[in-house]
Scaffold this active site. Sequence first.
Site, PDB file in Angstrom:
ATOM      1  CE1 TYR A  76      12.994  32.088   2.524  1.00 25.08           C
ATOM      2  CE2 TYR A  76      13.374  29.719   2.359  1.00 25.08           C
ATOM      3  CZ  TYR A  76      13.065  30.938   1.772  1.00 25.08           C
ATOM      4  OH  TYR A  76      12.829  30.994   0.423  1.00 25.08           O
ATOM      5  CE  LYS A 135      -0.363   0.184   5.048  1.00 22.50           C
ATOM      6  NZ  LYS A 135      -1.273   0.245   6.206  1.00 22.50           N
TER       7      LYS A 135
END
Length: 362
Positions: free
Chosen positions: A258, A36
């Site tokens: 940042y 999955k």
Amino acid sequence: MDAHGAIARISLAAIKHNLAQAKRLAPYAKVIAIVKANAYGHGDLKVAAALEDEADMFGVARFEEAQKLRAAGIRQPILLLSGFLNAKQLQACAHQQFHVCIHQFEQLALLETTPLSAPITVWLKIDTGMHRIGISPEQVDLALSRLSKIKQVIQPVNAMSHFARADEPKQRAITEAAITCFNQATHGKVNDRALCNSAGVLAFPKAHSDFIRPGIMLYGITPFSEQQGSDVGLRPAMDLVSSLIAIRQHSRGEPVGYAGTWVSPRDTRIGVIAIGYGDGYPRMAPSGTPVLINGRRYPLVGRVAMDMATVDLGPEGDEQVGDEVLLWGQGLPAEEIARHVNTIAYELVTRLTSRPRWEYIE
């Protein structure tokens, strides 16, 4: 300079080794290989094709995942762990010979009233403590009775459950209670039984039963938070790599990235890596999270951006632009990176985006 962006290198040989390890641990059980979520980020079609002669069945969570495998030519049985959502999906499941999980009476009612083109194999999902989906133990006999009367259901049906806390060594008593609950609800009443996820395969041999359902362990990652795959004989299947695209001198007291979240305590060199959250590398990876360059560990510094991350290379060294950087994989387990990020390795490998290049190694 031979720099490149992010590459996910997938070792199919490692995945085969990990499946063989699951079989060694559960020698009397058949295997439902869980693919999955794009085989936990490793590529469902490639993984299923590699394991088709090794696994007895494949397991997926979504109807669309099962359809994708069939369309690619996978002929092994496919178990749809969440079952079907409506009559149209149910009819398609029968036509494509998917095994279906029944976890609520609404699905059972659809099965009773929907004409099918072929008989269908059913796995009754029993809730033994997860409390998400599943028939309560008290209602198992009623569900089995109704299923036994449906002519288009292959008899006898199978049963499965899912452990809620098998990955927590200090909570063994809870998992032991779940095993007892499942056995009492199903003994002598069903055909095949499947109880063990990866944690169950590794830690609860008495619960291996007829089928095991290895998932994360196939990809070389342990479900236990304080271990890594090599501790239990697994090999990491994914190396996430990129490269240095710049190296610059950096003065003491200067920030990087940042918001200036990291300020250098010394004169040093900053390496810029072509990796970011646009590739699926976690933005929340804090300063100090390790990477591997030329076999040596270096700490990330500053905030991970969409396209770049920065690393403190120290004031001296022989690193060059173009050098390959390992973000996780052989020599730097994904489990270790997950602990730095305060998440689980499952999330790291499944969240990669479409931007990295995938390379498969037999």
